[in-house]
Structure formats: C-alpha cells, structure tokens
Write a protein that holds these residues in place. Structure first.
Motif, PDB file in Angstrom:
ATOM      1  N   ASN A 232       6.521 -13.590 -37.229  1.00 24.72           N
ATOM      2  CA  ASN A 232       6.332 -13.735 -38.670  1.00 24.72           C
ATOM      3  C   ASN A 232       7.159 -12.667 -39.362  1.00 24.72           C
ATOM      4  N   ILE A 233       8.348 -13.054 -39.855  1.00 23.71           N
ATOM      5  CA  ILE A 233       9.276 -12.092 -40.444  1.00 23.71           C
ATOM      6  C   ILE A 233       8.664 -11.372 -41.634  1.00 23.71           C
ATOM      7  N   GLY A 234       7.883 -12.092 -42.411  1.00 28.86           N
ATOM      8  CA  GLY A 234       7.346 -11.495 -43.625  1.00 28.86           C
ATOM      9  C   GLY A 234       6.013 -10.798 -43.453  1.00 28.86           C
ATOM     10  N   GLN A 235       5.559 -10.631 -42.225  1.00 19.65           N
ATOM     11  CA  GLN A 235       4.239 -10.050 -42.017  1.00 19.65           C
ATOM     12  C   GLN A 235       4.210  -8.573 -42.408  1.00 19.65           C
ATOM     13  N   LYS A 236       3.045  -8.116 -42.867  1.00 18.19           N
ATOM     14  CA  LYS A 236       2.881  -6.720 -43.236  1.00 18.19           C
ATOM     15  C   LYS A 236       2.802  -5.863 -41.987  1.00 18.19           C
ATOM     16  N   LYS A 237       3.305  -4.669 -42.098  1.00 21.19           N
ATOM     17  CA  LYS A 237       3.307  -3.752 -40.962  1.00 21.19           C
ATOM     18  C   LYS A 237       1.883  -3.330 -40.628  1.00 21.19           C
ATOM     19  N   GLN A 238       1.509  -3.471 -39.381  1.00 22.22           N
ATOM     20  CA  GLN A 238       0.169  -3.108 -38.939  1.00 22.22           C
ATOM     21  C   GLN A 238       0.076  -1.605 -38.724  1.00 22.22           C
ATOM     22  N   LYS A 239      -1.111  -1.070 -38.867  1.00 18.56           N
ATOM     23  CA  LYS A 239      -1.268   0.354 -38.609  1.00 18.56           C
ATOM     24  C   LYS A 239      -1.108   0.620 -37.119  1.00 18.56           C
ATOM     25  N   TYR A 240      -0.686   1.828 -36.798  1.00 14.12           N
ATOM     26  CA  TYR A 240      -0.358   2.186 -35.418  1.00 14.12           C
ATOM     27  C   TYR A 240      -1.595   2.165 -34.530  1.00 14.12           C
ATOM     28  N   VAL A 241      -1.410   1.550 -33.362  1.00 11.32           N
ATOM     29  CA  VAL A 241      -2.449   1.552 -32.322  1.00 11.32           C
ATOM     30  C   VAL A 241      -1.798   2.042 -31.040  1.00 11.32           C
ATOM     31  N   ALA A 242      -2.368   3.035 -30.411  1.00 14.18           N
ATOM     32  CA  ALA A 242      -1.803   3.609 -29.191  1.00 14.18           C
ATOM     33  C   ALA A 242      -1.776   2.577 -28.078  1.00 14.18           C
ATOM     34  N   PRO A 243      -0.753   2.639 -27.170  1.00 14.87           N
ATOM     35  CA  PRO A 243      -0.681   1.707 -26.025  1.00 14.87           C
ATOM     36  C   PRO A 243      -1.966   1.770 -25.198  1.00 14.87           C
ATOM     37  N   ARG A 244      -2.453   0.581 -24.822  1.00 17.13           N
ATOM     38  CA  ARG A 244      -3.712   0.511 -24.062  1.00 17.13           C
ATOM     39  C   ARG A 244      -3.507   0.086 -22.619  1.00 17.13           C
ATOM     40  N   THR A 245      -2.320  -0.480 -22.322  1.00 16.45           N
ATOM     41  CA  THR A 245      -2.042  -0.956 -20.972  1.00 16.45           C
ATOM     42  C   THR A 245      -0.624  -0.515 -20.585  1.00 16.45           C
TER      43      THR A 245
ATOM     44  N   GLU B 236      14.273  -5.636 -19.546  1.00 16.95           N
ATOM     45  CA  GLU B 236      15.568  -5.815 -18.887  1.00 16.95           C
ATOM     46  C   GLU B 236      16.755  -5.741 -19.845  1.00 16.95           C
ATOM     47  N   TYR B 237      16.558  -6.241 -21.082  1.00 15.27           N
ATOM     48  CA  TYR B 237      17.701  -6.327 -21.998  1.00 15.27           C
ATOM     49  C   TYR B 237      17.496  -5.564 -23.309  1.00 15.27           C
ATOM     50  N   GLU B 238      16.326  -4.968 -23.499  1.00 15.66           N
ATOM     51  CA  GLU B 238      15.979  -4.358 -24.789  1.00 15.66           C
ATOM     52  C   GLU B 238      16.147  -5.389 -25.899  1.00 15.66           C
ATOM     53  N   LEU B 239      15.710  -6.606 -25.599  1.00 14.46           N
ATOM     54  CA  LEU B 239      15.932  -7.741 -26.488  1.00 14.46           C
ATOM     55  C   LEU B 239      14.602  -8.250 -27.025  1.00 14.46           C
ATOM     56  N   GLU B 240      14.465  -8.215 -28.339  1.00 12.54           N
ATOM     57  CA  GLU B 240      13.270  -8.740 -28.987  1.00 12.54           C
ATOM     58  C   GLU B 240      13.546 -10.171 -29.437  1.00 12.54           C
ATOM     59  N   VAL B 241      12.705 -11.091 -29.024  1.00 13.18           N
ATOM     60  CA  VAL B 241      12.932 -12.497 -29.358  1.00 13.18           C
ATOM     61  C   VAL B 241      12.179 -12.873 -30.625  1.00 13.18           C
ATOM     62  N   TYR B 242      12.729 -13.850 -31.332  1.00 16.61           N
ATOM     63  CA  TYR B 242      12.086 -14.365 -32.544  1.00 16.61           C
ATOM     64  C   TYR B 242      11.033 -15.412 -32.198  1.00 16.61           C
ATOM     65  N   GLY B 243      11.296 -16.157 -31.101  1.00 18.17           N
ATOM     66  CA  GLY B 243      10.348 -17.206 -30.738  1.00 18.17           C
ATOM     67  C   GLY B 243      10.371 -17.528 -29.261  1.00 18.17           C
ATOM     68  N   VAL B 244       9.213 -17.932 -28.726  1.00 16.92           N
ATOM     69  CA  VAL B 244       9.086 -18.397 -27.346  1.00 16.92           C
ATOM     70  C   VAL B 244       8.444 -19.775 -27.392  1.00 16.92           C
ATOM     71  N   LEU B 245       9.093 -20.757 -26.768  1.00 16.73           N
ATOM     72  CA  LEU B 245       8.623 -22.141 -26.783  1.00 16.73           C
ATOM     73  C   LEU B 245       8.323 -22.600 -25.370  1.00 16.73           C
ATOM     74  N   LEU B 246       7.122 -23.070 -25.133  1.00 14.42           N
ATOM     75  CA  LEU B 246       6.735 -23.631 -23.835  1.00 14.42           C
ATOM     76  C   LEU B 246       6.723 -25.148 -23.984  1.00 14.42           C
ATOM     77  N   LEU B 247       7.508 -25.821 -23.143  1.00 16.25           N
ATOM     78  CA  LEU B 247       7.730 -27.250 -23.295  1.00 16.25           C
ATOM     79  C   LEU B 247       7.026 -28.077 -22.226  1.00 16.25           C
ATOM     80  N   LYS B 248       6.731 -29.314 -22.582  1.00 14.89           N
ATOM     81  CA  LYS B 248       6.168 -30.268 -21.634  1.00 14.89           C
ATOM     82  C   LYS B 248       7.175 -30.532 -20.515  1.00 14.89           C
ATOM     83  N   THR B 249       6.682 -30.796 -19.310  1.00 15.80           N
ATOM     84  CA  THR B 249       7.519 -31.063 -18.146  1.00 15.80           C
ATOM     85  C   THR B 249       8.527 -32.180 -18.422  1.00 15.80           C
ATOM     86  N   SER B 250       9.788 -31.954 -17.998  1.00 17.15           N
ATOM     87  CA  SER B 250      10.875 -32.941 -18.103  1.00 17.15           C
ATOM     88  C   SER B 250      11.201 -33.338 -19.545  1.00 17.15           C
TER      89      SER B 250
END
Length: 267
Positions: free
Chosen positions: A243-256, A196-210
């Motif tokens: 992980n900002i410092g992670q090494k670039k993974q080798k290319y894998v074609a889209p599977r889904t 929807e936004y072409e927006l890549e997020v740095y983090g996703v946090l799922l929180l406990k109810t309330s």
C-alpha cells in the motif's frame, strides 16, 4: 555451436558486478557467482558482436551487452514492415559503422570467442541503477517454499508513482491449494528477495496451478503475465500488494530472526 567432441565451457561471473553489466570471473562454486554455460562460437561467415543497446557502441570482453549477428543466413526482414525491418535487421554501430546486423534482443558476452547468453533485453529488471535478471529472481522465489511450482513463475516490473516496482507471480502446486497458508508463503518470498538481492517487492501473486501464461514450447511469457496483472485477470489463490499511500507505522522491535534480517537490511 560447439564441437560434440569437447566438453561444455562453463564460467562463473561475480553477481554483484553482473548487476552493473560487468563480466568479472569468479569461482564457479562461490555463492557470489552466477554460472553460465557457453553456446559455442561463430562459424563460416557469421559475425557476432556485443553492443551497448543504449549507445550503440561495441562492448569490451568485460561487458554484457545486446547480441548482434551478421550472416548470409539472417533473413532480409519482416514482410511488408519496413520500419520494423530497419530497426531489427538493419542495425549499425556508431563506432564502427559495420552493417547490417540483426539485433537479437538477447543479452550476453563473448569470452575467448565463446558466446554466453545472460538473458533477454526486454525482460531485464533495472531498479535504482542495478540490473536484475528475472530468471534469478524466479529461481529464488521457487526455492522458498515446497508449495511453489518449478519453472512456473514470472518476475516483472510495473510503474508505480513514477518508479519501477517489482512484481513476482508463481503457481502453487495443486495439492497445496486447499491447505495453502498464503501469508506464510508470501512472507518467505519477501524475506528471500530482501536477503539475497536487497530487493523490496511491490507485490507477490500466488497463482492457480497451470494458469501462468506460457508459450507453446513451455517458456514463461513475462510480458503477458504483466498484462494480465494490469487487467486483473490472473487466476489468483493468494496475493499481497504494498500500500504505497499507507501511513508509517510506529517502530516495533524485531521479534523473530526473520524480522531481524529485514530490519538489518533497511538500517
């Protein structure tokens, strides 16, 4: 305010232009539109001005800016806080010199005298020169999976290696916590924001109810949520961070189909 004998004033604004602080009317029913309901118009001695918060110059009717208000009903300032009073209650525009105005901290635009509020200046998310309103991101996130609670999410930015990066946090419904598939939910959120936004997020946090910070009236406290994130004090039931410092993974074609959507956005 508005007259109780008249129906609400509703306008559709093209979302892509809104990201550049431009007001371009579009069909309300269009998926490319953001829809706003008017707050009414000023009465008596009240004067409303839309001002560029950076240049402190008056905006045109086709621009979004900070809402400034001048009226006898506006307070004189903060008690025993002269500097804060001058900054907030004694604002002057550079091009007109009219004074004094209250800087509301709200963003919006005027159209035919009607005031439309688009968001809060301090909550505005700016990534690579594009403006994102956190309430839009939060609504998209909440609609990605039935386990996520309505009106219980927060989108904010943190500085990572000199760049502003987006974090989204959302509460999980109590009935889903024991059977929560955090990896699946997080992936759906990532795909939705990329699509929807072409927006890549740095983090996703799922929180406990309330557990997400709110005001006494039930409004999300985004700045408090950000502070808790920085202090590692949020009540998490699932999370993912890039992980900002992670090494670039080798290319894998889209599977889904979902992976293909992501691949198309970045190619």
């Amino acid at each position: 305010g508005g007259s109780k004998n008249k129906s609400s004033v509703i306008v559709g604004v093209k979302a892509s232009d809104l990201e550049q602080n431009l007001v371009v009317e579009n069909e309300i029913s269009s998926p490319e539109s953001r829809v706003f309901v008017g707050c009414g118009h000023s009465y008596m001695d009240t004067n409303i001005m839309i001002v560029n918060p950076d240049s402190l110059t008056r905006c045109s009717s086709e621009q979004v800016g900070e809402i400034w208000v001048s009226s006898d009903s506006v307070a004189a300032g903060y008690w025993n806080h002269a500097e804060a009073t001058k900054e907030t209650f004694q604002a002057y525009t550079k091009d007109t010199g009219n004074s004094p105005f209250l800087r509301t901290g709200d963003l919006g635009f005027l159209k035919n005298g009607e005031l439309f509020v688009t968001g809060r200046l301090k909550d505005l998310i700016i990534i690579r020169g594009r403006n994102y309103y956190p309430q839009d991101i939060e609504l998209t996130v909440e609609n990605t999976h039935p386990c996520l609670r309505t009106n219980c999410s927060a989108a904010f930015t943190v500085e990572i290696e000199g760049d502003e990066s987006v974090i989204v946090a959302c509460e999980v419904e109590r009935t889903y916590i024991r059977k929560l598939n955090a990896e699946e939910v997080i992936k759906e959120i990532q795909i939705a924001l990329l699509t929807e936004y072409e927006l890549e997020v740095y983090g996703v946090l799922l929180l406990k109810t309330s557990s997400i910070p709110k005001t006494s009236s039930g409004k999300i406290q985004r700045s408090a949520c950000k502070q808790k994130f920085l202090e590692n004090s949020l009540n998490l039931v699932g999370q993912w961070q890039k992980n900002i410092g992670q090494k670039k993974q080798k290319y894998v074609a889209p599977r889904t189909p979902s992976e293909e959507i992501i691949a198309n956005i970045f190619t």
